[in-house]
Design a protein around this motif. Sequence first.
Motif, PDB file in Angstrom:
ATOM      1  N   VAL A  93       0.703  -0.964  -0.007  1.00 27.12           N
ATOM      2  CA  VAL A  93       0.040  -0.189   0.032  1.00 27.12           C
ATOM      3  C   VAL A  93       0.862   1.210   0.037  1.00 27.12           C
ATOM      4  CG1 VAL A  93      -1.720   1.207   1.480  1.00 27.12           C
ATOM      5  CG2 VAL A  93      -2.155  -1.259   1.094  1.00 27.12           C
ATOM      6  N   SER A  94       1.882   1.190   0.757  1.00 29.32           N
ATOM      7  CA  SER A  94       2.674   2.445   0.823  1.00 29.32           C
ATOM      8  C   SER A  94       3.630   2.572  -0.466  1.00 29.32           C
ATOM      9  CB  SER A  94       3.891   2.228   2.123  1.00 29.32           C
ATOM     10  OG  SER A  94       4.668   3.160   2.047  1.00 29.32           O
ATOM     11  N   SER A  95       3.820   1.416  -1.047  1.00 28.34           N
ATOM     12  CA  SER A  95       4.715   1.597  -2.389  1.00 28.34           C
ATOM     13  C   SER A  95       3.832   2.024  -3.507  1.00 28.34           C
ATOM     14  CB  SER A  95       5.384   0.002  -2.905  1.00 28.34           C
ATOM     15  OG  SER A  95       6.269  -0.148  -1.876  1.00 28.34           O
ATOM     16  N   LEU A  96       2.529   1.476  -3.392  1.00 26.62           N
ATOM     17  CA  LEU A  96       1.569   2.009  -4.324  1.00 26.62           C
ATOM     18  C   LEU A  96       1.473   3.685  -4.353  1.00 26.62           C
ATOM     19  CD1 LEU A  96      -0.428   1.337  -6.550  1.00 26.62           C
ATOM     20  CD2 LEU A  96      -1.849   0.954  -5.152  1.00 26.62           C
ATOM     21  N   PHE A  97       1.326   3.867  -3.041  1.00 31.38           N
ATOM     22  CA  PHE A  97       0.926   5.472  -2.852  1.00 31.38           C
ATOM     23  C   PHE A  97       2.006   6.312  -3.423  1.00 31.38           C
ATOM     24  CE2 PHE A  97       0.715   9.387  -0.110  1.00 31.38           C
ATOM     25  CZ  PHE A  97      -0.706   9.577  -0.341  1.00 31.38           C
ATOM     26  N   ASP A  98       3.271   5.809  -3.092  1.00 33.60           N
ATOM     27  CA  ASP A  98       4.504   6.440  -3.564  1.00 33.60           C
ATOM     28  C   ASP A  98       4.451   6.681  -5.095  1.00 33.60           C
ATOM     29  OD1 ASP A  98       5.385   6.989  -0.936  1.00 33.60           O
ATOM     30  OD2 ASP A  98       6.730   5.195  -0.876  1.00 33.60           O
ATOM     31  N   ILE A  99       4.344   5.447  -5.553  1.00 41.22           N
ATOM     32  CA  ILE A  99       4.334   5.380  -7.172  1.00 41.22           C
ATOM     33  C   ILE A  99       3.073   6.288  -7.478  1.00 41.22           C
ATOM     34  CG2 ILE A  99       3.774   4.061  -9.188  1.00 41.22           C
ATOM     35  CD1 ILE A  99       4.951   1.652  -7.741  1.00 41.22           C
ATOM     36  N   ILE A 100       1.919   6.462  -7.072  1.00 41.00           N
ATOM     37  CA  ILE A 100       1.085   7.388  -7.515  1.00 41.00           C
ATOM     38  C   ILE A 100       1.568   8.888  -7.260  1.00 41.00           C
ATOM     39  CG2 ILE A 100      -1.255   8.166  -6.943  1.00 41.00           C
ATOM     40  CD1 ILE A 100      -1.984   5.244  -6.486  1.00 41.00           C
ATOM     41  N   THR A 101       2.167   8.968  -5.913  1.00 47.29           N
ATOM     42  CA  THR A 101       2.615  10.433  -5.694  1.00 47.29           C
ATOM     43  C   THR A 101       3.817  10.671  -6.554  1.00 47.29           C
ATOM     44  OG1 THR A 101       1.961  10.138  -3.493  1.00 47.29           O
ATOM     45  CG2 THR A 101       3.543  11.771  -4.016  1.00 47.29           C
ATOM     46  N   PHE A 102       4.381   9.889  -6.860  1.00 47.29           N
ATOM     47  CA  PHE A 102       5.645  10.403  -7.819  1.00 47.29           C
ATOM     48  C   PHE A 102       5.227  10.754  -9.215  1.00 47.29           C
ATOM     49  CE2 PHE A 102       9.029   9.221 -11.149  1.00 47.29           C
ATOM     50  CZ  PHE A 102       9.970   9.809 -10.544  1.00 47.29           C
ATOM     51  N   VAL A 103       4.227   9.856 -10.040  1.00 50.89           N
ATOM     52  CA  VAL A 103       3.643  10.150 -11.312  1.00 50.89           C
ATOM     53  C   VAL A 103       2.796  11.445 -11.209  1.00 50.89           C
ATOM     54  CG1 VAL A 103       1.950   9.133 -12.831  1.00 50.89           C
ATOM     55  CG2 VAL A 103       3.576   7.715 -11.947  1.00 50.89           C
ATOM     56  N   PHE A 104       2.257  11.669 -10.232  1.00 51.94           N
ATOM     57  CA  PHE A 104       1.418  12.869 -10.029  1.00 51.94           C
ATOM     58  C   PHE A 104       2.147  14.155 -10.173  1.00 51.94           C
ATOM     59  CE2 PHE A 104      -0.347  16.145  -7.714  1.00 51.94           C
ATOM     60  CZ  PHE A 104      -1.610  16.836  -8.431  1.00 51.94           C
ATOM     61  N   LEU A 105       3.438  13.910  -9.213  1.00 51.95           N
ATOM     62  CA  LEU A 105       4.273  15.152  -9.241  1.00 51.95           C
ATOM     63  C   LEU A 105       4.883  15.323 -10.725  1.00 51.95           C
ATOM     64  CD1 LEU A 105       5.800  14.732  -5.661  1.00 51.95           C
ATOM     65  CD2 LEU A 105       4.008  16.407  -6.387  1.00 51.95           C
ATOM     66  N   TYR A 106       5.481  14.321 -11.158  1.00 50.96           N
ATOM     67  CA  TYR A 106       6.398  14.401 -12.356  1.00 50.96           C
ATOM     68  C   TYR A 106       5.570  14.851 -13.458  1.00 50.96           C
ATOM     69  CZ  TYR A 106      10.215  13.723 -15.376  1.00 50.96           C
ATOM     70  OH  TYR A 106      11.207  13.615 -16.164  1.00 50.96           O
ATOM     71  N   PHE A 107       4.324  14.257 -13.550  1.00 50.58           N
ATOM     72  CA  PHE A 107       3.540  14.442 -14.954  1.00 50.58           C
ATOM     73  C   PHE A 107       2.344  15.486 -14.717  1.00 50.58           C
ATOM     74  CE2 PHE A 107       5.305  10.215 -15.454  1.00 50.58           C
ATOM     75  CZ  PHE A 107       6.178  10.475 -16.698  1.00 50.58           C
ATOM     76  N   VAL A 108       2.126  15.861 -13.758  1.00 51.00           N
ATOM     77  CA  VAL A 108       1.073  16.774 -13.512  1.00 51.00           C
ATOM     78  C   VAL A 108       1.217  18.147 -12.855  1.00 51.00           C
ATOM     79  CG1 VAL A 108      -1.438  17.041 -12.646  1.00 51.00           C
ATOM     80  CG2 VAL A 108      -0.953  14.831 -13.608  1.00 51.00           C
ATOM     81  N   LEU A 109       1.603  17.769 -11.552  1.00 53.22           N
ATOM     82  CA  LEU A 109       1.902  19.266 -10.718  1.00 53.22           C
ATOM     83  C   LEU A 109       3.178  19.968 -11.076  1.00 53.22           C
ATOM     84  CD1 LEU A 109       0.880  20.693  -8.181  1.00 53.22           C
ATOM     85  CD2 LEU A 109       2.472  19.606  -6.731  1.00 53.22           C
ATOM     86  N   CYS A 110       4.349  19.342 -11.274  1.00 54.60           N
ATOM     87  CA  CYS A 110       5.417  19.997 -11.550  1.00 54.60           C
ATOM     88  C   CYS A 110       5.482  20.890 -12.861  1.00 54.60           C
ATOM     89  CB  CYS A 110       6.638  19.246 -11.382  1.00 54.60           C
ATOM     90  SG  CYS A 110       7.157  18.929  -9.692  1.00 54.60           S
ATOM     91  N   PRO A 111       4.956  19.949 -13.878  1.00 54.34           N
ATOM     92  CA  PRO A 111       4.834  20.555 -15.538  1.00 54.34           C
ATOM     93  C   PRO A 111       3.613  21.972 -15.349  1.00 54.34           C
ATOM     94  CG  PRO A 111       5.033  18.255 -15.553  1.00 54.34           C
ATOM     95  CD  PRO A 111       4.603  18.618 -13.917  1.00 54.34           C
ATOM     96  N   ALA A 112       3.013  21.866 -14.479  1.00 63.38           N
ATOM     97  CA  ALA A 112       1.667  22.654 -14.565  1.00 63.38           C
ATOM     98  C   ALA A 112       2.442  24.092 -13.958  1.00 63.38           C
ATOM     99  CB  ALA A 112       0.452  22.249 -13.724  1.00 63.38           C
ATOM    100  N   LEU A 113       3.319  23.799 -12.677  1.00 57.27           N
ATOM    101  CA  LEU A 113       3.709  25.269 -12.065  1.00 57.27           C
ATOM    102  C   LEU A 113       5.068  25.591 -12.897  1.00 57.27           C
ATOM    103  CD1 LEU A 113       3.658  23.759  -8.496  1.00 57.27           C
ATOM    104  CD2 LEU A 113       2.182  25.296  -9.573  1.00 57.27           C
ATOM    105  N   CYS A 114       5.812  24.715 -13.638  1.00 51.33           N
ATOM    106  CA  CYS A 114       6.934  25.145 -14.334  1.00 51.33           C
ATOM    107  C   CYS A 114       6.735  25.424 -15.900  1.00 51.33           C
ATOM    108  CB  CYS A 114       8.205  23.924 -14.195  1.00 51.33           C
ATOM    109  SG  CYS A 114       8.534  23.711 -12.479  1.00 51.33           S
ATOM    110  N   GLY A 115       5.407  25.300 -16.340  1.00 54.31           N
ATOM    111  CA  GLY A 115       5.252  25.363 -17.726  1.00 54.31           C
ATOM    112  C   GLY A 115       5.788  24.390 -18.766  1.00 54.31           C
ATOM    113  N   GLY A 116       6.086  23.069 -18.350  1.00 61.50           N
ATOM    114  CA  GLY A 116       6.111  22.301 -19.220  1.00 61.50           C
ATOM    115  C   GLY A 116       6.949  21.111 -18.783  1.00 61.50           C
ATOM    116  N   THR A 117       7.154  19.908 -19.398  1.00 62.29           N
ATOM    117  CA  THR A 117       7.766  18.739 -18.836  1.00 62.29           C
ATOM    118  C   THR A 117       9.404  19.035 -18.849  1.00 62.29           C
ATOM    119  OG1 THR A 117       8.213  17.812 -21.063  1.00 62.29           O
ATOM    120  CG2 THR A 117       6.028  17.340 -20.025  1.00 62.29           C
ATOM    121  N   TYR A 118       9.786  18.026 -18.000  1.00 57.31           N
ATOM    122  CA  TYR A 118      11.261  18.330 -17.662  1.00 57.31           C
ATOM    123  C   TYR A 118      12.120  18.600 -18.685  1.00 57.31           C
ATOM    124  CZ  TYR A 118      15.510  17.974 -15.149  1.00 57.31           C
ATOM    125  OH  TYR A 118      16.882  17.959 -14.401  1.00 57.31           O
TER     126      TYR A 118
END
Length: 102
Positions: A51-76
């Motif tokens: 459960v913890s690993s799944l939560f970490d994976i979901i968080t990682f994907v959300f941060l890398y592909f959704v939140l950070c690109p939205a705040l920085c103006g594009g993908t890495y």
Amino acid sequence: MSALQLLLLNLLYDTLCLSLPWDNVDEDECEKPLEWSGRNLGKFMRFFGPVSSLFDIITFVFLYFVLCPALCGGTYGTLTVEAQNQFARIFQTEWFLESLWT
């Protein structure tokens, strides 16, 4: 870890510990305490580990592909070096906060 991160970590931890003096233990737990055994630990690890690993994976994907690109103006890969540094700082900060909450 920076001094500010340590300060934040200690503040959150201390705040959570404030509830301990008001914790009420059920009467039946005081009359007959539960036995500690390795079997229960194994069950706990088999459930909460994935459960913890799944939560970490979901968080990682959300941060890398959704939140950070939205705040920085594009993908890495499409960002300038300065924007990539900002992307990394935001990602690390959010990952740190997620680890505190979980």
